[in-house]
Motif scaffolding. Sequence first.
Motif, short mmCIF file in Angstrom:
data_model
loop_
_atom_site.label_atom_id
_atom_site.label_comp_id
_atom_site.label_asym_id
_atom_site.label_seq_id
_atom_site.Cartn_x
_atom_site.Cartn_y
_atom_site.Cartn_z
N GLY A 52 15.40 51.30 -3.07
CA GLY A 52 16.16 50.79 -4.20
C GLY A 52 15.70 49.43 -4.65
N SER A 53 16.43 48.88 -5.62
CA SER A 53 16.07 47.60 -6.23
C SER A 53 17.28 46.68 -6.30
CB SER A 53 15.53 47.81 -7.65
OG SER A 53 14.36 48.59 -7.65
N LEU A 54 17.00 45.39 -6.30
CA LEU A 54 18.00 44.36 -6.54
C LEU A 54 17.34 43.24 -7.31
CD1 LEU A 54 19.88 43.89 -3.12
CD2 LEU A 54 20.88 44.75 -5.24
N ARG A 55 18.13 42.54 -8.11
CA ARG A 55 17.64 41.33 -8.76
C ARG A 55 18.52 40.17 -8.34
NH1 ARG A 55 16.86 39.35 -15.04
NH2 ARG A 55 19.14 39.17 -14.96
N LEU A 56 17.91 39.20 -7.70
CA LEU A 56 18.61 37.98 -7.31
C LEU A 56 18.47 36.95 -8.43
CD1 LEU A 56 17.44 37.62 -3.61
CD2 LEU A 56 19.31 38.99 -4.54
N SER A 57 19.50 36.14 -8.56
CA SER A 57 19.49 35.05 -9.51
C SER A 57 19.82 33.75 -8.78
CB SER A 57 20.54 35.26 -10.61
OG SER A 57 20.27 36.44 -11.35
N CYS A 58 19.31 32.67 -9.30
CA CYS A 58 19.60 31.35 -8.76
C CYS A 58 19.82 30.41 -9.93
CB CYS A 58 18.47 30.88 -7.87
SG CYS A 58 18.68 29.20 -7.24
N ALA A 59 21.04 29.95 -10.08
CA ALA A 59 21.40 29.06 -11.17
C ALA A 59 21.37 27.61 -10.70
CB ALA A 59 22.78 29.41 -11.70
N ALA A 60 20.72 26.78 -11.48
CA ALA A 60 20.57 25.36 -11.12
C ALA A 60 21.42 24.49 -12.03
CB ALA A 60 19.12 24.95 -11.23
N SER A 61 21.90 23.39 -11.47
CA SER A 61 22.64 22.42 -12.26
C SER A 61 22.42 21.04 -11.65
CB SER A 61 24.14 22.75 -12.26
OG SER A 61 24.67 22.71 -10.95
N GLY A 62 22.75 20.03 -12.43
CA GLY A 62 22.70 18.67 -11.92
C GLY A 62 21.36 17.99 -11.99
N GLY A 63 20.35 18.66 -12.50
CA GLY A 63 19.03 18.05 -12.59
C GLY A 63 18.27 18.65 -13.75
N THR A 64 17.03 18.28 -13.90
CA THR A 64 16.19 18.83 -14.96
C THR A 64 15.43 20.02 -14.39
OG1 THR A 64 15.97 16.63 -15.91
CG2 THR A 64 14.46 18.33 -16.69
N PHE A 65 15.97 21.19 -14.66
CA PHE A 65 15.41 22.41 -14.07
C PHE A 65 13.95 22.57 -14.41
CE2 PHE A 65 15.61 26.50 -12.20
CZ PHE A 65 14.93 27.39 -13.02
N SER A 66 13.59 22.27 -15.63
CA SER A 66 12.22 22.51 -16.09
C SER A 66 11.20 21.60 -15.43
CB SER A 66 12.14 22.36 -17.60
OG SER A 66 12.51 21.05 -17.98
N ARG A 67 11.65 20.62 -14.66
CA ARG A 67 10.74 19.73 -13.94
C ARG A 67 10.61 20.10 -12.47
NH1 ARG A 67 12.58 13.76 -16.26
NH2 ARG A 67 12.03 14.14 -18.45
N HIS A 68 11.23 21.24 -12.10
CA HIS A 68 11.22 21.65 -10.69
C HIS A 68 10.54 22.99 -10.52
CE1 HIS A 68 14.32 18.55 -10.54
NE2 HIS A 68 14.13 18.51 -9.23
N ALA A 69 9.57 23.01 -9.60
CA ALA A 69 9.06 24.28 -9.14
C ALA A 69 10.15 24.95 -8.31
CB ALA A 69 7.81 24.08 -8.29
N MET A 70 10.14 26.28 -8.31
CA MET A 70 11.19 27.02 -7.63
C MET A 70 10.59 28.00 -6.64
SD MET A 70 13.93 25.77 -8.95
CE MET A 70 15.13 26.93 -8.28
N GLY A 71 11.33 28.26 -5.59
CA GLY A 71 10.87 29.20 -4.59
C GLY A 71 12.01 30.03 -4.03
N TRP A 72 11.65 31.16 -3.47
CA TRP A 72 12.58 32.01 -2.73
C TRP A 72 12.08 32.14 -1.29
CZ3 TRP A 72 17.22 33.79 -4.34
CH2 TRP A 72 17.47 33.82 -5.72
N PHE A 73 13.00 32.04 -0.37
CA PHE A 73 12.72 32.23 1.05
C PHE A 73 13.76 33.20 1.60
CE2 PHE A 73 9.60 28.87 1.95
CZ PHE A 73 9.65 28.18 0.76
N ARG A 74 13.50 33.70 2.80
CA ARG A 74 14.50 34.56 3.42
C ARG A 74 14.52 34.31 4.92
NH1 ARG A 74 11.62 40.56 2.79
NH2 ARG A 74 10.14 40.34 4.53
N GLN A 75 15.66 34.64 5.51
CA GLN A 75 15.81 34.45 6.95
C GLN A 75 16.63 35.60 7.52
OE1 GLN A 75 17.44 30.64 8.10
NE2 GLN A 75 16.56 30.81 10.14
N ALA A 76 16.01 36.33 8.42
CA ALA A 76 16.69 37.41 9.12
C ALA A 76 17.29 36.86 10.41
CB ALA A 76 15.70 38.53 9.42
#
Length: 124
Positions: free
Chosen positions: A16-40
């Motif tokens: 199956g499929s899922l789409r995760l979202s991450c909403a940012a606030s409090g800073g200038t989003f366009s000046r930040h590189a973004m990443g996803w990590f996971r921990q089992a």
Amino acid sequence: QVQLVASGGGLVQAGGSLRLSCAASGGTFSRHAMGWFRQAPGQEREFVAAITLNGGNTAYANSMKGRFTISRENAKNTVYLQMNNLKPEDTAVYYCAAKAGDYAFTRARQYDYWGQGTQVTVSS
């Protein structure tokens, strides 16, 4: 100070499929590189995917290439992780992270801000 809120996790069957979202606030989003990590459970946090400021460059862990896609909408201060063909071994808590700079950072210690995580469970 950047605040990140991840969402979109859940229980899905293998394949199956899922789409995760991450909403940012409090800073200038366009000046930040973004990443996803996971921990089992019982494992270290591992890199999943990263994206540069305007989305022009991305990076993926080898096991996610071809199945996961990271993208961002700077107008919505949001980064996404589209996950297809999910496998039971993808089960983990998924975290988004932000780092000022224009690079697809792949190491957790490089990131300055972290979201709270969203649980993804893939059943066989």
